[in-house]
Design an enzyme around this catalytic site. Structure first.
Site, short mmCIF file in Angstrom:
data_model
loop_
_atom_site.label_atom_id
_atom_site.label_comp_id
_atom_site.label_asym_id
_atom_site.label_seq_id
_atom_site.Cartn_x
_atom_site.Cartn_y
_atom_site.Cartn_z
CD GLU A 68 -3.10 1.21 2.01
OE1 GLU A 68 -3.53 0.12 2.42
OE2 GLU A 68 -3.63 2.31 2.31
CG ASP A 120 9.55 8.98 -2.49
OD1 ASP A 120 9.03 8.18 -3.28
OD2 ASP A 120 9.71 10.19 -2.74
CG ASP A 142 -0.36 13.91 -1.61
OD1 ASP A 142 -1.27 13.77 -0.76
OD2 ASP A 142 0.85 13.82 -1.32
CE LYS A 146 -2.10 26.63 -6.81
NZ LYS A 146 -1.14 27.09 -5.84
CB THR A 215 -9.02 5.89 3.41
OG1 THR A 215 -9.41 6.84 2.42
CG2 THR A 215 -8.66 4.57 2.75
NE ARG A 216 -6.66 10.48 9.08
CZ ARG A 216 -6.65 11.36 10.07
NH1 ARG A 216 -7.27 11.08 11.20
NH2 ARG A 216 -6.01 12.50 9.97
CE1 TYR A 217 -7.46 13.92 0.14
CE2 TYR A 217 -8.98 12.55 -1.10
CZ TYR A 217 -8.24 13.71 -0.97
OH TYR A 217 -8.29 14.66 -1.95
C1 LIG Z 1 -4.25 12.36 0.20
S1 LIG Z 1 -3.32 11.34 1.24
C2 LIG Z 1 -4.31 9.86 1.34
C3 LIG Z 1 -3.95 8.98 2.51
C4 LIG Z 1 -4.73 7.65 2.62
N1 LIG Z 1 -4.43 6.76 1.53
C5 LIG Z 1 -6.21 7.90 2.71
O1 LIG Z 1 -6.93 7.57 1.74
O2 LIG Z 1 -6.66 8.43 3.75
C6 LIG Z 1 -1.96 10.83 0.19
C7 LIG Z 1 -0.82 10.19 0.94
O3 LIG Z 1 0.19 9.78 0.02
C8 LIG Z 1 1.45 9.98 0.62
N2 LIG Z 1 2.49 10.08 -0.42
C9 LIG Z 1 2.76 11.14 -1.21
N3 LIG Z 1 3.79 10.89 -2.01
C10 LIG Z 1 4.21 9.63 -1.73
C11 LIG Z 1 5.28 8.82 -2.20
N4 LIG Z 1 6.13 9.25 -3.14
N5 LIG Z 1 5.41 7.58 -1.67
C12 LIG Z 1 4.56 7.14 -0.73
N6 LIG Z 1 3.54 7.87 -0.24
C13 LIG Z 1 3.37 9.10 -0.72
C14 LIG Z 1 1.26 11.27 1.40
O4 LIG Z 1 2.22 11.44 2.43
C15 LIG Z 1 -0.16 11.12 1.92
O5 LIG Z 1 -0.21 10.55 3.20
#
Ligand SMILES: C[S@@+](CC[C@H](N)C(=O)[O-])C[C@H]1O[C@@H](n2cnc3c(N)ncnc32)[C@H](O)[C@@H]1O
Length: 236
Positions: A68, A120, A142, A146, A215-217
């Site tokens: 994940e 990452d 994310d 933009k 999920t939270r988001y």
């Molecule tokens: C919008 S949040 C969604 C979190 C969770 N999946 C949810 O649905 O609640 C996106 C997540 O992706 C992570 N993320 C961003 N770039 C990433 C990367 N290169 N590798 C792993 N995770 C990453 C961020 O830190 C963030 O927690």
């Protein structure tokens, strides 16, 4: 060696957040006490850093590996790991507050088949053996709304090409998003990177997977009136 930039790893731009509000004492303790033992390692001792790979058999035996990416608070990861004790799970998340939340949940649920990379996903792809991932979840990546930031999105060749390499032929890739333009980019870029979209009818992307937990988001997106899309691909 830092937690976010492993020794020998190529330098990469990362535009997301690594730290949020101050961690509480319990969260700091989880990170100190639990995170080292949850590392996905060991990594093989090759001279050439590019050939160093995780020894997944040492970590998970012969279990299939699920991944994940960006697990946020970890609710989906813990749910899946508990529902599937027969798989080995790696969760990957650079936002340390999210990692601490997952560790709290793991202390309570104790699933025993979870490893955590607090960094990452691209650094993890460097050390995952080719074809080793049997299922991958990318849930609400994310959005980078933009136009000039669209190339920061996860669904770009920089991420998708190594993801394709580490996934097994036929392995499932699940992507959830609430952003229509993210759906557009996903449906353009992910097939180009060698994944076939599995939808046959509208319900396939409008309705969540049978084993889904919100999920939270996603709960925030629903509260704010945005519609989730559930996109299923297979690695060709
Ligand atoms: C919008 S949040 C969604 C979190 C969770 N999946 C949810 O649905 O609640 C996106 C997540 O992706 C992570 N993320 C961003 N770039 C990433 C990367 N290169 N590798 C792993 N995770 C990453 C961020 O830190 C963030 O927690």
């Amino acid at each position: 060696m830092s937690e976010t930039h492993p020794q020998g790893a190529p330098w990469r731009n990362f535009y997301g957040r690594r730290h949020g509000k101050q961690l509480n004492a319990a969260q700091k303790r989880y990170l100190e006490e639990d995170l080292p033992g949850l590392a996905p390692g060991p990594v093989s001792h090759e001279e050439n850093p590019e050939r160093r790979k995780l020894d997944l058999a040492a970590r998970f035996g012969d279990r299939p590996l699920w991944l994940e990416i960006g697990f946020g608070g970890g609710e989906h990861l813990v749910h899946q790991a508990q529902a599937h004790p027969e798989v080995g799970f790696i969760g990957c998340e650079p936002f340390i507050n999210g990692v601490a939340m997952l560790l709290g949940k793991l202390r309570r649920a104790r699933p025993g088949n979870v490893a955590v990379h607090a960094g990452d996903a691209r650094d993890l792809f460097d050390v995952l053996p080719d074809g080793s991932v049997a299922k991958c979840f990318l849930l609400y990546p994310d959005p980078w709304p933009k136009a000039r930031h669209h190339r920061r999105r996860f669904v770009t060749p920089e991420h998708l090409e190594p993801l394709h390499r580490v996934m097994a032929p036929g392995a499932e890739l699940r992507i959830a998003t609430d952003i229509p333009d993210y759906v557009r980019q996903t449906l353009e870029e992910v097939p180009r990177a060698g994944f076939a979209w599995q939808a046959e009818r509208a319900a396939d992307w409008r309705e969540p997977w049978d084993d889904w937990i919100s999920t939270r988001y996603e709960r925030k997106a629903l509260r704010e009136g945005r519609r989730p899309h559930y996109l299923t691909f297979r690695r060709v």
